[in-house]
Design a protein around this motif. Structure first.
Motif, mmCIF file in Angstrom:
data_model
loop_
_atom_site.group_PDB
_atom_site.id
_atom_site.type_symbol
_atom_site.label_atom_id
_atom_site.label_comp_id
_atom_site.label_asym_id
_atom_site.label_seq_id
_atom_site.Cartn_x
_atom_site.Cartn_y
_atom_site.Cartn_z
ATOM 1 N N GLY A 1 0.831 -1.212 0.000
ATOM 2 C CA GLY A 1 0.000 0.000 0.000
ATOM 3 C C GLY A 1 0.854 1.247 0.000
ATOM 4 O O GLY A 1 2.025 1.206 -0.356
ATOM 5 N N ALA A 2 0.251 2.347 0.437
ATOM 6 C CA ALA A 2 0.977 3.630 0.415
ATOM 7 C C ALA A 2 1.647 3.865 1.756
ATOM 8 O O ALA A 2 1.064 3.607 2.801
ATOM 9 C CB ALA A 2 0.013 4.757 0.110
ATOM 10 N N ARG A 3 2.857 4.327 1.688
ATOM 11 C CA ARG A 3 3.603 4.592 2.919
ATOM 12 C C ARG A 3 3.488 6.061 3.298
ATOM 13 O O ARG A 3 3.496 6.935 2.424
ATOM 14 C CB ARG A 3 5.076 4.244 2.689
ATOM 15 N N SER A 4 3.361 6.292 4.596
ATOM 16 C CA SER A 4 3.311 7.669 5.066
ATOM 17 C C SER A 4 4.741 8.117 5.376
ATOM 18 O O SER A 4 5.356 7.652 6.323
ATOM 19 C CB SER A 4 2.441 7.724 6.326
ATOM 20 N N TYR A 5 5.270 8.980 4.539
ATOM 21 C CA TYR A 5 6.668 9.418 4.699
ATOM 22 C C TYR A 5 6.772 10.558 5.705
ATOM 23 O O TYR A 5 5.903 11.430 5.715
ATOM 24 C CB TYR A 5 7.228 9.906 3.355
ATOM 25 N N PRO A 6 7.819 10.561 6.500
ATOM 26 C CA PRO A 6 7.999 11.705 7.407
ATOM 27 C C PRO A 6 8.367 12.944 6.601
ATOM 28 O O PRO A 6 9.019 12.835 5.559
ATOM 29 C CB PRO A 6 9.167 11.264 8.302
ATOM 30 N N PRO A 7 7.925 14.131 7.074
ATOM 31 C CA PRO A 7 8.270 15.352 6.312
ATOM 32 C C PRO A 7 9.780 15.571 6.267
ATOM 33 O O PRO A 7 10.493 15.223 7.200
ATOM 34 C CB PRO A 7 7.577 16.473 7.101
ATOM 35 N N SER A 8 10.228 16.123 5.147
ATOM 36 C CA SER A 8 11.674 16.327 4.960
ATOM 37 C C SER A 8 12.081 17.731 5.365
ATOM 38 O O SER A 8 11.333 18.680 5.159
ATOM 39 C CB SER A 8 12.046 16.130 3.492
ATOM 40 N N ASP A 9 13.234 17.831 5.936
ATOM 41 C CA ASP A 9 13.808 19.138 6.237
ATOM 42 C C ASP A 9 14.950 19.344 5.240
ATOM 43 O O ASP A 9 15.913 18.573 5.236
ATOM 44 C CB ASP A 9 14.322 19.137 7.675
#
Lengths: 416, 234
Positions: free
Chosen positions: A229-237
């Motif tokens: 399924g779709a992965r929830s990626y952490p926001p990038s800095d």
């Protein structure tokens, strides 16, 4: 090893378990409902295997037992401080320490396989965790990698370098060679941990992850890809991109160096066994600041040429200078150039042309330039265009492999 | 009277010739020492050149971040510089040995003081070498870090940092050589302070526009208007 740093109660609980078939380490910060769902899915595995589920909790929480499962249950849910709280490390490093803990516990219990759940999934298929675990219990596969629903601007480091480079080097068409959700068989984790013990350089968790695919290929083991399924990626800095590049690419390039004899023999790539079906996910909204990315690239061209001049051949430098003069609307880094850049950086890493951390961090403007080029190309593209675009890039990596092999073998003689 | 003059002249001539005769062995010893040291220096120079060329010393020096060493070297070759320095050291040592052969108090004390100064020179060279390596490393770190932070004055920062480290290094080396310690301290203070002040001014003036733009952008942005960038790298 982190086993000793774990709460005493958890160590005792594991000590009481004589044997198990599977260890599942939940590194992701999942809710109780999600964990219960994972356990429920694991109970449906054929043959009622004995499973130890290590649930990640902070050291302070981990003193209370979370084992609220029935006494006769085949699943032991043990709260465990998987991430090493004692030393101040980055999130990537602490997560990777967790991988080592899980595999070491798996080895202690002599399980048939270890699974790591490190991401939160969206629209995951029911019993998705079984897709990671089942092939390990059936001994039909040694390495189960995740396949996620593609989104244009997610997992860019993986799409631009890790996945196509792995495919080109080791001949395995895997979407996410470094997980983070993974299934690892007994044969593979034993090889991996034995290799870590023999490694006098003192590898970290990232070395462990980067060694997985080479071990699978060089050890004639079986790999597969499970769609989750779709992965929830952490926001990038954006300010930490250079650290990410250094942390991730360093171990990959080191693994390249160690397994040079193996990957130089590999000529073509082949697909791995697929479990489940690829799913689609709604594309994320938001505008990519292409101007900022191109500015970073141009700044790199202006100020880092002295360093790149030690790494890249004159032809690549010339082409980069030409690209820097283009307006943002026409900015595009050709795949062939990008591939040669990555191969040249891998070679410079091997030859220690400059300090390795400097080398990898100096790749940042070039990487951001590639991201700008990719974002400009796919900004208005359809969903199926993502797969086609990344396939083109992977093919460019494969086509450029003779260049890498030549430069790797004769770095001084072959310098176009 | 004439006899006395003749005798005095004879005695002085005898004394001069005797003194000269006592110096001749010393001169010959000096010449021999120089000849041997030249020969030895030439042999060592040849061996060192071949040895360093075989291990690709020039390339290694460049890789270690000591490319500035090449700039100071004859024909931009650190191999020539190192082998030449060793050869010169052998010739100087031969010369000092030859001087010592005169066996006079003055030459002996000269040799002693020169030899006593050698550790200071070696120490200063080590300080300068380490300083050059550290300066290169720090300058590169600053340059790459600043470029990755999108700072337009990254190059300036890097050059300034390199000069700061080099100024400290040179001052330390001069103090180690005991050359005009007071002047060095004063000059170091002025130079170091000057570079820091110049850097602060340059960065401050250079980023004026950047800060203005940033503030303007923040002022235009309404609350809740945060746009999340969709890029996810890992």
């Amino acid at each position: 090893m982190e086993v000793d740093s774990a709460p005493q109660q958890a160590v005792q609980e594991i000590g009481q378990i004589n044997n198990a078939d599977l260890v599942v380490g939940i590194v992701a910060d999942l809710s109780h409902e999600d964990v219960a769902e994972v356990c429920a899915a694991l109970r449906t595995l054929p043959g009622s295997p004995r499973i130890v589920v290590l649930q990640n909790r902070l050291a302070s929480d981990a003193t209370s037992t979370g084992s609220d499962a029935p006494a006769q249950d085949s699943i032991s849910l043990i709260p465990w401080a998987l991430q090493n709280q004692s030393s101040p490390t980055t999130s990537v490093e602490s997560m990777l320490a967790a991988y080592q803990s899980i595999l070491t516990i798996g080895k202690r219990l002599e399980v048939r396989g270890c699974c790591v759940i490190a991401s939160k999934l969206e629209q995951a298929p029911p019993k998705w965790v079984c897709r990671l675990a089942e092939p390990l219990l059936e001994a039909s596969c040694d390495f189960v990698t995740p396949g996620y629903a593609r989104r244009k601007f997610e997992g860019l480091l993986n799409s631009s370098i890790i996945s196509p480079l792995t495919r080109s080097l080791y001949g395995l068409r895997i979407q996410n060679p470094m997980g983070p959700d993974l299934g690892i068989s007994q044969r593979l984790y034993q090889k991996l941990l034995d290799g870590e013990q023999n490694d006098k350089t003192g590898g970290n968790g990232m070395h462990l992850l980067a060694s997985l695919v080479p071990l699978v290929l060089c050890g004639n083991l079986q790999a597969s890809q499970a769609y989750l399924g779709a992965r929830s990626y952490p926001p990038s800095d954006w300010t930490t991109v250079s650290s990410l590049l250094s942390e991730i690419l360093g171990p990959i390039f080191l693994a390249m160096e160690r397994n040079a004899a193996c990957w130089q023999r590999m000529r073509t790539s082949s697909p791995v066994k697929i479990l489940g079906r690829p799913t689609s996910a709604p594309q994320t909204t938001g505008t990519v600041e292409i101007d900022r990315l191109v500015n970073s690239f141009q700044l790199g061209i202006r100020d880092l040429q002295e360093i790149w001049g030690l790494v890249l051949p004159p032809a690549s430098l010339l082409e980069l200078r030409r690209l820097a003069r283009l307006p943002t609307g026409q900015f595009h880094i050709p795949d062939e150039l990008w591939v040669r850049i990555i191969y040249d950086f891998a070679l410079a890493h091997r030859l220690r042309t400059i300090n390795r951390d400097h080398l990898l961090r100096s790749l940042t403007p070039l990487y951001l330039g590639w991201v700008a080029s990719y974002a400009r190309e796919l900004e208005v593209a359809e969903e199926n265009a993502i797969e086609q675009r990344l396939e083109r890039l992977s093919l460019a990596y494969e086509t450029g492999k003779p260049y890498l092999v030549s430069r790797w073998r004769w770095p001084d003689r072959f310098n176009p | 009277m004439w006899g006395q003059v003749k005798q005095a002249l004879y005695q002085s001539t005898t004394r001069f010739v005797t003194r000269l005769a006592t110096l001749v062995p010393g001169f010959i010893a000096l010449l021999v020492a120089l000849l041997i040291s030249f020969l030895l220096a030439w042999i060592v120079w040849m061996i060192m050149r071949r040895l360093l060329s075989s291990i690709r010393f020039d390339e290694r020096v460049s890789r270690w971040g000591l490319s500035s060493l090449a700039e100071w070297s004859p024909q931009n070759s650190p191999t020539l510089l190192v082998s030449g320095t060793i050869a010169c050291a052998i010739v100087v040592a031969g010369f000092l040995i030859g001087i010592a052969a005169f066996n006079s108090d003055m030459t002996s004390s000269l040799v002693r003081s020169i030899f006593a100064y050698v550790p200071n020179v070696v120490g200063a060279i080590i300080i300068l070498t380490i300083g050059a390596v550290v300066a290169r490393y720090v300058a590169r770190s600053v340059l790459i870090g600043a470029v990755n932070l999108n700072l337009g004055y990254a190059h300036l920062l890097s050059v300034g940092t390199r000069w700061l480290v080099m100024v400290v290094t040179v001052a330390m080396a001069l103090v180690h050589l005991r050359i005009a310690a007071g002047i060095v301290e004063l000059a170091f203070g002025i130079l170091f302070g000057g570079i820091v002040f110049a850097l602060a001014l340059a960065v401050g003036l250079g980023s004026k526009e950047l800060v203005t733009k940033s503030l303007e952008r923040d002022a235009k942005r309404t609350p809740g208007d945060t746009i999340e960038e969709p890029l996810r790298h890992l």
